[in-house]
Scaffold this motif. Structure first.
Motif, PDB file in Angstrom:
ATOM      1  N   THR A 189     -10.489  -3.294   0.284  1.00 33.52           N
ATOM      2  CA  THR A 189      -9.475  -3.892   1.135  1.00 33.52           C
ATOM      3  C   THR A 189      -9.743  -3.534   2.593  1.00 33.52           C
ATOM      4  OG1 THR A 189      -7.938  -2.025   1.061  1.00 33.52           O
ATOM      5  CG2 THR A 189      -7.806  -3.626  -0.739  1.00 33.52           C
ATOM      6  N   LYS A 190      -9.160  -4.327   3.494  1.00 41.38           N
ATOM      7  CA  LYS A 190      -9.438  -4.169   4.929  1.00 41.38           C
ATOM      8  C   LYS A 190      -9.086  -2.776   5.443  1.00 41.38           C
ATOM      9  CE  LYS A 190      -6.606  -5.900   7.881  1.00 41.38           C
ATOM     10  NZ  LYS A 190      -5.776  -6.822   8.671  1.00 41.38           N
TER      11      LYS A 190
ATOM     12  N   THR B  15      -7.982  -9.000   2.587  1.00 42.70           N
ATOM     13  CA  THR B  15      -7.606  -8.763   3.987  1.00 42.70           C
ATOM     14  C   THR B  15      -6.152  -9.119   4.295  1.00 42.70           C
ATOM     15  OG1 THR B  15      -8.357 -10.967   4.672  1.00 42.70           O
ATOM     16  CG2 THR B  15      -9.978  -9.183   4.746  1.00 42.70           C
ATOM     17  N   ARG B  16      -5.367  -9.472   3.310  1.00 50.26           N
ATOM     18  CA  ARG B  16      -3.976  -9.846   3.547  1.00 50.26           C
ATOM     19  C   ARG B  16      -3.162  -8.622   3.979  1.00 50.26           C
ATOM     20  NH1 ARG B  16       0.499 -12.178   5.431  1.00 50.26           N
ATOM     21  NH2 ARG B  16       2.216 -12.389   3.913  1.00 50.26           N
ATOM     22  N   ASP B  17      -2.598  -8.678   5.198  1.00 48.80           N
ATOM     23  CA  ASP B  17      -1.662  -7.645   5.636  1.00 48.80           C
ATOM     24  C   ASP B  17      -0.341  -7.885   4.916  1.00 48.80           C
ATOM     25  OD1 ASP B  17      -3.454  -6.486   7.424  1.00 48.80           O
ATOM     26  OD2 ASP B  17      -2.844  -7.812   9.058  1.00 48.80           O
TER      27      ASP B  17
ATOM     28  N   ALA C 196      -3.570  -4.184   4.882  1.00 53.16           N
ATOM     29  CA  ALA C 196      -4.186  -4.380   3.567  1.00 53.16           C
ATOM     30  C   ALA C 196      -4.650  -3.007   3.075  1.00 53.16           C
ATOM     31  CB  ALA C 196      -5.352  -5.358   3.664  1.00 53.16           C
TER      32      ALA C 196
ATOM     33  N   GLU D  44      -4.032  -4.835  -3.172  1.00 53.51           N
ATOM     34  CA  GLU D  44      -4.383  -6.026  -3.952  1.00 53.51           C
ATOM     35  C   GLU D  44      -3.779  -6.035  -5.350  1.00 53.51           C
ATOM     36  OE1 GLU D  44      -7.592  -3.264  -5.576  1.00 53.51           O
ATOM     37  OE2 GLU D  44      -6.200  -3.393  -3.889  1.00 53.51           O
TER      38      GLU D  44
ATOM     39  N   ASP E 298       1.945 -15.943  -0.247  1.00 51.50           N
ATOM     40  CA  ASP E 298       1.536 -14.801  -1.074  1.00 51.50           C
ATOM     41  C   ASP E 298       1.463 -15.200  -2.538  1.00 51.50           C
ATOM     42  OD1 ASP E 298       1.363 -12.425   0.785  1.00 51.50           O
ATOM     43  OD2 ASP E 298       3.390 -13.104   1.255  1.00 51.50           O
TER      44      ASP E 298
ATOM     45  N   ASN F 249      -7.169 -13.848   1.283  1.00 43.45           N
ATOM     46  CA  ASN F 249      -6.082 -13.830   2.254  1.00 43.45           C
ATOM     47  C   ASN F 249      -5.271 -15.110   2.080  1.00 43.45           C
ATOM     48  OD1 ASN F 249      -4.416 -13.200   4.466  1.00 43.45           O
ATOM     49  ND2 ASN F 249      -6.135 -12.448   5.685  1.00 43.45           N
TER      50      ASN F 249
END
Length: 443
Positions: free
Chosen positions: A323-324, A366-368, A376, A381, A400, A442
């Motif tokens: 993850t980011k 990468t989803r905040d 993230a 995840e 989402d 994302n």
């Protein structure tokens, strides 16, 4: 509707209907590792008379895992009834989610290994309780295994007794769970020859260990590694036997044990105390987790990186990613959009290609997450790839939900077909030298 009762090798199991699934909770897959079985290789469970009602989750394996409810992970995953489940050395249980309908062909099976730094966690955390896999014709199994000193203590006394198991009892539990699944899953409609092992964080390190030991060879068909593995290993390299012995001898001394029988008689509460002391010392010294898989020369014969480089890991299709804002990722790396962790996942896939292994698919989440500034983060995840957004406190959006559906489809497609691709999904090629592709996840 499917019958709620299944006959296993050990007796009849009766599950419960929940959300379109039949769930079998708290199924014993090994004998309780207590008394003389503490720090021994797992033994088969005893058969039972009558019908075992698998209607509640089993004990969490013995742990003293205190989580502040206001902390990121306390608020995220541990504010429900998980911590209300008792802890005990009698904690080797698994859970099964299967479709509540007749299926014409044997189903793919996914065996999940939880994280928690090899110190805590369990197979029925709120983020794992899902009907999403069964809805896509995959049987999900989650497991508990021995943790901390109970799962990863090494000492010359233990090596003399069993040099294979020494220092790797928790990983051997995972193999015992795989053996149970292979022996019994056909009765649930599953295919014992199509098992995917997957895990995140310490569960991911466990998967890399299972890929690396001959004792797990042939027990699974594919693997997914989430935020804990790669090439080279950068989170938690294996513990050399000499270092593990040194820590084990110190632990025995602190526990006042002068022989193995005395060590096995020490109350769990005293083990928690010493484990906590050794944990603090190790972390303060920058040595990482004090109890994790041990390179003991038999169960594990060489370091992860050496086995990967020589092409000696299990030759199965893999998915791997991070993850980011993952663990070890610096603020500058996150801002730059590239980290060492991301690189080691890509380089794992390239090394698999170089050594002639089956394809590896790489992702980058990468989803905040909405609701705070955590981004993230490590473990972010899990809500998405398990399809459990509804269990989360965060103000999830329609976008989402779309991302989660996409990820569940990728994961279950891979579990069924060794390839994450499917109708209506963006194309996800394997990561190769010619095309080092990473699927960005994302909204």
């Amino acid at each position: 509707m499917k019958a709620q009762t299944v006959r296993t090798k050990y007796g009849l199991l009766e599950g419960v209907r929940e959300d379109g699934c039949i769930v079998f909770k708290g199924v014993p897959y090994a004998a309780p590792p207590v008394g003389k079985l503490r720090w021994r290789a797992p033994q088969p469970p005893k058969a039972w008379e009558g019908t075992f009602k698998a209607d509640h989750y089993g004990n969490r394996f013995a742990q003293e895992y205190k989580m502040d409810a206001t902390s990121l992970y306390g608020k995220e995953f541990y504010t429900d009834t998980v911590f209300a489940t008792p802890v005990s050395e009698d904690g080797l249980y698994l859970n099964i989610w299967m479709p509540d309908r007749e299926c014409t062909a044997p189903l793919a099976v996914a065996v999940y290994i939880h994280g928690g730094g090899f110190m805590g966690g369990c197979g029925h955390e709120v983020e794992f309780r899902t009907n999403a896999y069964a809805a896509k014709d995959v049987i999900l199994v989650t497991i508990n295994y021995r943790l901390g000193m109970f799962g990863f203590l090494a000492h010359p006394w233990l090596a003399e007794e069993d040099d294979v198991a020494c220092g790797n009892y928790g990983i051997m539990d995972q193999i015992a769970a795989l053996n149970w699944v292979r022996e019994n899953i056909a009765a649930f409609g599953g295919d014992p020859d199509n098992i995917t092992i997957f895990g995140q964080s310490a569960g991911c390190m466990s998967v890399q260990t299972l890929l690396s030991t001959p004792y797990a060879r042939g027990k699974f068909a594919k693997a997914i590694l989430q935020s804990g593995a790669g090439y080279p290993v950068i989170i938690q390299p294996e513990v050399p036997l000499e270092d593990a012995f040194e820590r084990g001898k110190k632990a025995a001394g602190l526990l006042g044990a002068s022989c193995l029988d005395m060590l096995r008689a020490v109350p769990a509460e005293r083990i928690y105390e010493v484990q906590g002391k050794l944990m603090m010392e190790s972390m303060m010294a920058g040595k990482g987790l004090p109890f994790s898989p041990v390179l003991n020369g038999t169960f594990r014969t060489a370091p992860y990186d050496e086995l990967t480089r020589q092409g000696l890991t299990a030759d199965v299709p893999t998915m791997i990613g991070s993850t980011k804002n993952d663990i070890t990722v610096s603020i500058s790396e996150a801002k730059a959009g590239r980290s060492r962790f991301q690189d080691c996942c890509r380089d794992w896939a390239l090394e698999m290609e170089k050594t002639g292994h089956q394809p590896s698919y790489v992702y980058f989440f990468t989803r905040d997450l909405p609701g705070d500034e955590a981004g993230a983060f490590h473990s972010a995840e899990l809500w998405y790839m398990f399809g459990t957004l509804k269990n989360c406190w965060r103000p999830m959006t329609k976008a989402d939900e779309v991302l989660s559906e996409r990820m569940v489809s990728y994961w279950t497609n891979f579990m069924k077909h060794s390839d994450p691709n499917g109708p209506g999904l963006p194309l996800w090629p394997p990561c190769t030298k010619e095309e080092p592709f990473e699927m960005i996840l994302n909204i």
